[in-house]
Structures are given as C-alpha cells and as structure tokens.
Design a protein around this motif. Structure first.
Motif, PDB file in Angstrom:
ATOM      1  N   GLU A 115      65.382  40.271  37.045  1.00  0.00           N
ATOM      2  CA  GLU A 115      64.265  39.636  37.253  1.00  0.00           C
ATOM      3  C   GLU A 115      64.111  39.198  38.771  1.00  0.00           C
ATOM      4  N   VAL A 116      62.948  39.760  39.529  1.00  0.00           N
ATOM      5  CA  VAL A 116      63.268  38.992  40.738  1.00  0.00           C
ATOM      6  C   VAL A 116      62.094  38.245  41.178  1.00  0.00           C
ATOM      7  N   ASN A 117      61.917  37.341  42.135  1.00  0.00           N
ATOM      8  CA  ASN A 117      61.190  36.283  42.416  1.00  0.00           C
ATOM      9  C   ASN A 117      60.209  36.869  43.766  1.00  0.00           C
ATOM     10  N   ALA A 118      59.014  37.308  43.363  1.00  0.00           N
ATOM     11  CA  ALA A 118      58.085  37.733  44.661  1.00  0.00           C
ATOM     12  C   ALA A 118      57.985  36.689  45.490  1.00  0.00           C
ATOM     13  N   GLN A 119      57.974  35.346  45.204  1.00  0.00           N
ATOM     14  CA  GLN A 119      57.276  34.553  46.117  1.00  0.00           C
ATOM     15  C   GLN A 119      58.468  34.200  46.997  1.00  0.00           C
ATOM     16  N   ARG A 120      59.865  34.106  46.555  1.00  0.00           N
ATOM     17  CA  ARG A 120      60.888  33.674  47.218  1.00  0.00           C
ATOM     18  C   ARG A 120      61.463  34.938  48.261  1.00  0.00           C
ATOM     19  N   ILE A 121      61.221  36.151  47.785  1.00  0.00           N
ATOM     20  CA  ILE A 121      61.439  37.451  48.614  1.00  0.00           C
ATOM     21  C   ILE A 121      60.546  37.396  49.746  1.00  0.00           C
ATOM     22  N   CYS A 122      58.999  37.095  49.532  1.00  0.00           N
ATOM     23  CA  CYS A 122      58.229  37.312  50.556  1.00  0.00           C
ATOM     24  C   CYS A 122      58.418  36.003  51.624  1.00  0.00           C
ATOM     25  N   ALA A 123      58.616  35.129  51.153  1.00  0.00           N
ATOM     26  CA  ALA A 123      58.853  33.829  52.301  1.00  0.00           C
ATOM     27  C   ALA A 123      60.250  34.374  53.098  1.00  0.00           C
ATOM     28  N   TYR A 124      61.259  34.804  52.615  1.00  0.00           N
ATOM     29  CA  TYR A 124      62.139  35.467  53.381  1.00  0.00           C
ATOM     30  C   TYR A 124      61.714  36.440  54.498  1.00  0.00           C
ATOM     31  N   LEU A 125      60.638  37.436  54.132  1.00  0.00           N
ATOM     32  CA  LEU A 125      60.470  38.275  54.988  1.00  0.00           C
ATOM     33  C   LEU A 125      59.343  38.023  55.972  1.00  0.00           C
ATOM     34  N   VAL A 126      58.482  36.802  55.433  1.00  0.00           N
ATOM     35  CA  VAL A 126      57.359  36.287  56.277  1.00  0.00           C
ATOM     36  C   VAL A 126      58.400  35.745  57.630  1.00  0.00           C
ATOM     37  N   GLN A 127      59.307  35.009  57.524  1.00  0.00           N
ATOM     38  CA  GLN A 127      60.216  34.425  58.493  1.00  0.00           C
ATOM     39  C   GLN A 127      60.749  35.350  59.493  1.00  0.00           C
ATOM     40  N   ARG A 128      61.095  36.793  58.934  1.00  0.00           N
ATOM     41  CA  ARG A 128      61.897  37.738  59.625  1.00  0.00           C
ATOM     42  C   ARG A 128      61.198  39.116  60.043  1.00  0.00           C
ATOM     43  N   THR A 129      60.088  39.392  59.417  1.00  0.00           N
ATOM     44  CA  THR A 129      59.222  40.678  59.810  1.00  0.00           C
ATOM     45  C   THR A 129      58.035  40.174  60.884  1.00  0.00           C
ATOM     46  N   ARG A 130      57.459  41.464  61.400  1.00  0.00           N
ATOM     47  CA  ARG A 130      56.315  41.395  62.116  1.00  0.00           C
ATOM     48  C   ARG A 130      55.248  41.555  60.852  1.00  0.00           C
ATOM     49  N   ARG A 131      54.052  41.049  61.674  1.00  0.00           N
ATOM     50  CA  ARG A 131      52.925  41.213  60.569  1.00  0.00           C
ATOM     51  C   ARG A 131      52.617  42.764  60.238  1.00  0.00           C
ATOM     52  N   GLU A 132      52.707  43.518  61.369  1.00  0.00           N
ATOM     53  CA  GLU A 132      52.537  45.036  61.041  1.00  0.00           C
ATOM     54  C   GLU A 132      53.424  45.523  60.002  1.00  0.00           C
ATOM     55  N   VAL A 133      54.584  45.098  59.993  1.00  0.00           N
ATOM     56  CA  VAL A 133      55.437  45.518  58.937  1.00  0.00           C
ATOM     57  C   VAL A 133      54.832  45.202  57.815  1.00  0.00           C
ATOM     58  N   ARG A 134      54.621  43.728  57.456  1.00  0.00           N
ATOM     59  CA  ARG A 134      54.227  43.275  55.930  1.00  0.00           C
ATOM     60  C   ARG A 134      52.927  44.157  55.788  1.00  0.00           C
ATOM     61  N   LEU A 135      52.033  44.435  56.758  1.00  0.00           N
ATOM     62  CA  LEU A 135      50.574  45.174  56.343  1.00  0.00           C
ATOM     63  C   LEU A 135      51.165  46.629  55.667  1.00  0.00           C
ATOM     64  N   GLN A 136      52.231  47.225  56.216  1.00  0.00           N
ATOM     65  CA  GLN A 136      52.775  48.564  55.540  1.00  0.00           C
ATOM     66  C   GLN A 136      53.199  48.264  54.453  1.00  0.00           C
ATOM     67  N   ILE A 137      54.129  47.133  54.194  1.00  0.00           N
ATOM     68  CA  ILE A 137      54.690  47.056  52.833  1.00  0.00           C
ATOM     69  C   ILE A 137      53.505  47.011  51.880  1.00  0.00           C
ATOM     70  N   VAL A 138      52.401  46.382  51.993  1.00  0.00           N
ATOM     71  CA  VAL A 138      51.406  46.185  50.973  1.00  0.00           C
ATOM     72  C   VAL A 138      50.870  47.614  50.867  1.00  0.00           C
ATOM     73  N   HIS A 139      50.747  48.375  51.973  1.00  0.00           N
ATOM     74  CA  HIS A 139      50.164  49.665  51.996  1.00  0.00           C
ATOM     75  C   HIS A 139      51.052  50.612  51.122  1.00  0.00           C
ATOM     76  N   PHE A 140      52.486  50.535  51.193  1.00  0.00           N
ATOM     77  CA  PHE A 140      53.309  51.066  50.566  1.00  0.00           C
ATOM     78  C   PHE A 140      53.288  50.747  48.996  1.00  0.00           C
ATOM     79  N   LEU A 141      53.082  49.508  48.579  1.00  0.00           N
ATOM     80  CA  LEU A 141      53.134  48.957  47.212  1.00  0.00           C
ATOM     81  C   LEU A 141      51.814  49.860  46.519  1.00  0.00           C
TER      82      LEU A 141
END
Length: 249
Positions: A115-141
């Motif tokens: 079981e994975v925690n989406a909020q915790r994972i995303c909090a980790y990624l927000v601090q370490r990735t650029r916005r364009e990467v996060r936009l691409q993640i949602v597109h991929f999902l």
C-alpha cells in the motif's frame, strides 16, 4: 546502479522485503562513494529532476513514479494487464529493456502487495522536480487509465487527487484530462480558458500554453517523456485550430 543490483539480489533471496532492503543498502553505498564525486552530494544539483535545493535521483524518481502508477492501476479494484503493459512499454522506451525489467521486478510486488501513500510520494516529488515534469506525470497517469479502453470514475478521482498533491491547479488538471476526454468544451479546457473568452484571449492563451508545453522544456528527460511532451504540444495546437475553425478566426 548499485541500488538496483542490491534490489535484485535482495529480491532473489527474500522477495519484496529483500528487494527493498537491498535497494536501500545500495542507495547508501551510492551516496557514500559516488555522490560527492559527481557533484550531487548536497545543495543545488545539476540533476534534471531538481526542483529547488533538494534533488531526486533517477532511480528514486522511477520508484516513486511506479508507486503512483500502481495507485491508478488499482483504483477500480482490479489490475488490468493492458494497463500494466502500457507502463512497461513506457519504461522500456524511457530507460531501455534491461533497466526497465529490473525495475519491474520490484514494481510487480508493489502493485500486488504494498500500500502506497500518494500524498507522501507527491510531497517528496514536489520538492525535487520541476513543474513541467509533474505535468508530464499526470499526463502519463491518464494514459495508463485509458490503456484498457475504460477510464473509471475511481481512476479519474485518484489522478485528480495526485494532481492536487503535485501542486497542479484545477485548470491544469482539467486541461490534461481534456486531452483524453473529448467533448464540445475540450479545446477550451486544454487552453485553460472559458468558452466565453474573446478572440484576443484565445490567442493569448494559445501562446501561453504553447510556451508552457513546448517539448524543449523536457529536453533533459528520456525519450518517453519527450514523446509525451510532444503529444501535449500537439493537443494544444489542435485545440487552437479547432477554436479557430469554430469562430472563423
């Protein structure tokens, strides 16, 4: 690389828990012997995943991305083989067959058991990735959810939550969603404007979105991510052309 060798060896001897332990040990070895010499020990890094002072290594990014994939795949209560194949194909395209297969030995266990925690994972990624990467993640999902030909409400809700955790606005989420769900308002949603927008506002929105989703923004990423950026860019262009035809612009 050492972390993945550790994960494979750990998996062979102790299954999923062994893989996790092997990965962590390998990561510590990586950090101890390699990071200081390649300029990624601390402070600002040259990593393309850098979102500020903190960074995420490619290996950590892959595992966190796969964890988000597992959330979407399991959202409707069943694991679709077509969705799994979509993820595998994406990772093979991005990282090559050998590296993707090593990653999937752990991923298969994540999907089935962990079981994975989406909020915790995303909090980790927000601090370490650029916005364009996060936009691409949602597109991929969204691409994963659509892979089996039936996007459920549960999948959309999970992606919506993930987009929010990643710091994306509601307009950004709706714009990405509209690239997969076509209706009379899709073109406007992709440009993140209302249907009541003036022609001048439409033109400005197109310029802004073309800049926002230009493939060059993900030029530092692997091939699969660049392909996703090009797909988003084409959607923006198509949306603008659709509105032009409708309005006779």
């Amino acid at each position: 690389m050492i972390r993945w060798i550790g994960a494979i060896i750990g998996f062979a001897y102790r299954g999923f828990l062994g893989a996790v332990a092997g990965y962590v040990i390998g990561m510590l070895i990586d950090n101890l012997f390699f990071n200081k010499s390649d300029g990624q020990a601390s402070g600002r890094s040259r990593s393309p995943f850098s979102g500020g002072q903190q960074t995420v290594t490619p290996g950590d990014f892959e595992l966190n991305l796969l964890s988000l994939c597992s959330i979407v795949i399991k959202a409707d209560g069943q694991v679709s083989q077509r969705e799994m194949d979509y993820v595998r194909q994406y990772f093979v395209q991005a990282y090559g067959k050998e590296r993707a297969n090593a990653t999937f030995r752990t991923f298969n266990e994540v999907v089935k058991k962990r079981e994975v925690n989406a909020q915790r994972i995303c909090a980790y990624l927000v601090q370490r990735t650029r916005r364009e990467v996060r936009l691409q993640i949602v597109h991929f999902l969204f691409g994963i959810a659509q892979a089996d030909g039936n996007v459920s409400t549960a999948e959309v809700n999970q992606i919506s939550s993930i987009a929010g955790y990643l710091g994306l606005s509601r307009n950004e989420f709706e714009g990405l969603k509209a690239m997969f769900f076509k209706n009379s308002d899709s073109a406007y949603k992709i440009l993140e404007i209302d249907k009541s927008a003036t022609d001048a506002e439409v033109k400005k929105a197109y310029r802004d979105m073309a800049k926002k989703y230009h493939p060059d923004k993900l030029q530092h990423m692997d091939e699969a991510y660049r392909a996703g950026a090009e797909e988003k860019f084409r959607n923006v262009q198509d949306a603008y052309e659709t509105i032009q035809k409708e309005r006779g612009m």
